[in-house]
Design a protein around this motif. Sequence first.
Motif, PDB file in Angstrom:
ATOM      1  N   PHE A  82     -36.181   8.984  12.777  1.00  0.00           N
ATOM      2  CA  PHE A  82     -34.903   9.273  13.417  1.00  0.00           C
ATOM      3  C   PHE A  82     -34.904  10.680  14.001  1.00  0.00           C
ATOM      4  O   PHE A  82     -34.441  10.911  15.109  1.00  0.00           O
ATOM      5  N   ILE A  83     -35.386  11.633  13.200  1.00  0.00           N
ATOM      6  CA  ILE A  83     -35.360  13.032  13.616  1.00  0.00           C
ATOM      7  C   ILE A  83     -36.343  13.233  14.761  1.00  0.00           C
ATOM      8  O   ILE A  83     -37.506  12.850  14.685  1.00  0.00           O
ATOM      9  N   HIS A 286     -24.717  18.860  17.187  1.00  0.00           N
ATOM     10  CA  HIS A 286     -24.687  17.640  17.991  1.00  0.00           C
ATOM     11  C   HIS A 286     -24.974  17.952  19.451  1.00  0.00           C
ATOM     12  O   HIS A 286     -24.695  19.048  19.936  1.00  0.00           O
ATOM     13  N   SER A 287     -25.492  16.965  20.144  1.00  0.00           N
ATOM     14  CA  SER A 287     -25.868  17.153  21.543  1.00  0.00           C
ATOM     15  C   SER A 287     -24.729  16.826  22.488  1.00  0.00           C
ATOM     16  O   SER A 287     -23.843  16.027  22.178  1.00  0.00           O
ATOM     17  N   ILE A 424     -22.049  12.258  12.530  1.00  0.00           N
ATOM     18  CA  ILE A 424     -22.234  11.749  13.895  1.00  0.00           C
ATOM     19  C   ILE A 424     -21.032  12.087  14.781  1.00  0.00           C
ATOM     20  O   ILE A 424     -21.005  11.697  15.938  1.00  0.00           O
ATOM     21  N   CYS A 425     -20.059  12.797  14.225  1.00  0.00           N
ATOM     22  CA  CYS A 425     -18.835  13.168  14.947  1.00  0.00           C
ATOM     23  C   CYS A 425     -18.184  11.946  15.589  1.00  0.00           C
ATOM     24  O   CYS A 425     -17.683  11.997  16.705  1.00  0.00           O
ATOM     25  N   SER A 426     -18.225  10.843  14.884  1.00  0.00           N
ATOM     26  CA  SER A 426     -17.660   9.591  15.369  1.00  0.00           C
ATOM     27  C   SER A 426     -17.593   8.635  14.191  1.00  0.00           C
ATOM     28  O   SER A 426     -17.611   9.066  13.035  1.00  0.00           O
ATOM     29  N   ALA A 427     -17.528   7.358  14.476  1.00  0.00           N
ATOM     30  CA  ALA A 427     -17.410   6.341  13.438  1.00  0.00           C
ATOM     31  C   ALA A 427     -18.605   5.395  13.455  1.00  0.00           C
ATOM     32  O   ALA A 427     -19.181   5.125  14.508  1.00  0.00           O
ATOM     33  N   PHE A 428     -18.958   4.905  12.287  1.00  0.00           N
ATOM     34  CA  PHE A 428     -19.950   3.847  12.161  1.00  0.00           C
ATOM     35  C   PHE A 428     -19.284   2.474  12.220  1.00  0.00           C
ATOM     36  O   PHE A 428     -19.830   1.523  12.767  1.00  0.00           O
ATOM     37  N   SER A 476     -25.622  10.103  18.910  1.00  0.00           N
ATOM     38  CA  SER A 476     -24.816  11.216  18.409  1.00  0.00           C
ATOM     39  C   SER A 476     -25.236  11.673  17.023  1.00  0.00           C
ATOM     40  O   SER A 476     -24.545  12.494  16.405  1.00  0.00           O
ATOM     41  N   MET A 477     -26.346  11.167  16.512  1.00  0.00           N
ATOM     42  CA  MET A 477     -26.874  11.741  15.277  1.00  0.00           C
ATOM     43  C   MET A 477     -27.306  13.182  15.558  1.00  0.00           C
ATOM     44  O   MET A 477     -27.612  13.538  16.697  1.00  0.00           O
TER      45      MET A 477
END
Length: 656
Positions: A82-83, A286-287, A424-428, A476-477
Amino acid sequence: MLDLAPVKPLWTPSRSFMEQSNLKKFQNWLFVKKGLYFKNYHDLWDWSVTDLDDFWESVWQFCEVKSHSLYFEVLIRQNRDFIGTKWFRGATVNYAEHIFRHKTPARPAIMFQSEQEPLKELSWRELEKQVGAVAAYLRQSGVVAGDRVVGVLPNGPQAVVAFLAANSLGAVWSSCSPDFGTTGILDRFQQIEPKVLIIADGYTYNGKAFDKLPAMRQLISQLPTLKRTVLVPYLNSEAQLPKTDNWKDVLKTPFSTLEFTPVPFDHPLWVVYSSGTTGKPKAITHSVGGCLLEHLKALTIHQNVKPGDRYFWYSTTGWMMWNFSVASLLAGATLVLYEGAVQYPTMNVLWDLAEKAKINHFGGGAAFYLACMKAGVSLQGYKFNQLQSIGSTGSPLPPEAFEWIYQHVKKDVWLISLSGGTDICSAFVGGCPTLPVYSGEIQCRLLGCKLEAFDEVGNPVQNELGEMVITQPMPSMPIYFWNDKDNQRYRASYFESYPNIWRHGDWIKINDRGGIVIYGRSDATLNRDGVRIGTGEIYSAVESVPEVTDSLVVCLEQTGGKYFMPLFVVLAQGQELTDDLKKKINLQLRSQFSPRHVPDAIYELSEVPYTISGKKMEAPVKKILMGTDPAKAASRDTMRNPQSLDFFAQFNRAQV
């Protein structure tokens, strides 16, 4: 076996609602443009997590992302890690630019209210003017792409303006709310070495004014990389601080046009922070492109936010839901802000705001809805004609809160329970406008999120409690943790349990219809009234008290959405756990961090359980206090002091 939620849904979308939803438009677009047909949401989801390249490129095209250069590949992933995953290589974008493409004289950009001020509006023209002036000031201060601009600001338009101005230059934004203690702010900002700091003189909460100028002086003195500091006179319009520029003067900085600096897709957008469970809070970075794409997907496709809608989520500038709510501007919404306590002057203050501001999408923490329910808040006479959705996050929303919303708020509202995080500054998992809502249940796994529940040996399961994992990367990871050499903390945070699989730290169940129930944390992170707190912050404060030599804290989920957070302390020789000492410990936690860090009870113990490698064993202690057999909660062979668990095995659970 855990019981499934009731079969009868609390809400079912009408045919017209589904046909007019952005999700349905996306499906129609996929059919016309890609020749892809999906008979239901679950088939669509399956494709989105199987063909990652095509799915994310489709979101890019459907949402008309603007890049200043061509991308060559959608996804580059080496060795299934992932990284280091690369997305849209070659693309150059700007987050703020995508927000301002919705500027229009037809509606306000921002509406805001506070305990001090009635509901006001900020036009798109005025927002552009303020952002342009602040951007010009930052540019004159030497800020360039990659520099850090940070804020300690209330949840008002100034924070949004500051973020957009920094982002327009390609600078990296980070913020804390003014109710943070100075130590907590320094633990965050010192890591990222900011060039410009924007602060408020204070804030109001629950009808009380809090002067932050002394704390801000201390903060400035301990951030040696600062080139400029800006004071926002929030509490007192005449507030001043030596060697700082005034926000009113900054807004007068001349500029010709608001310009946007395009940056690579994986350029840092902002730094948000973990709760500090081990050591200092992790500076999660985050990007620009990752958050842009994820937020367009989550808010446009999943939450069905459309141009002209009014979007509100009760938050502070120190919680990632502030970032997420600002992202509603990407969908063309008017952002509605509130600064203050949810219970002042009454528990109806946010519901009054929903009515006055004609909010379409209303969001808050699960703790807020539970507090309204327990307080017997009456909403008789409210019409909520514009209210389409109610969102809940921060902690699991129990079934009784679902039912209270449908019985007492609005019977035909779309209730979106979502869960994600700073990570992730969001939701799963969250809402879907084409699926029904069942009591106590999150509707679906979001598109592009390959979420599974793993059993004890790492196999995916359904209708069984399991460990929440993500088995495919998402844009967003985090791109990295700031100053994290060789990604050591990043890897340790998510990938130690399962190689190349993200373990998030929640217990979940996925049922046969694809719904999700979350049962609380499976790791040591504390969840206090829906706000996650790191044990590391607790320990740093408690163990600075001379009478305390060691400590351990856990948070226990209870029925009805309640939590109990006991603190266990080891005292120095000759000391006693008196009421005065308890008050001293609580005051230390409150002053250094926040009232949420104060435990519900304090108990004395002789020794804290440790692993052989020297780690405090919060998770096994939590399991024991929740009723797990101590023999199954931890392997004594891996412990430095296995006898220390005996205290918790004998601990009177009636006290908790």
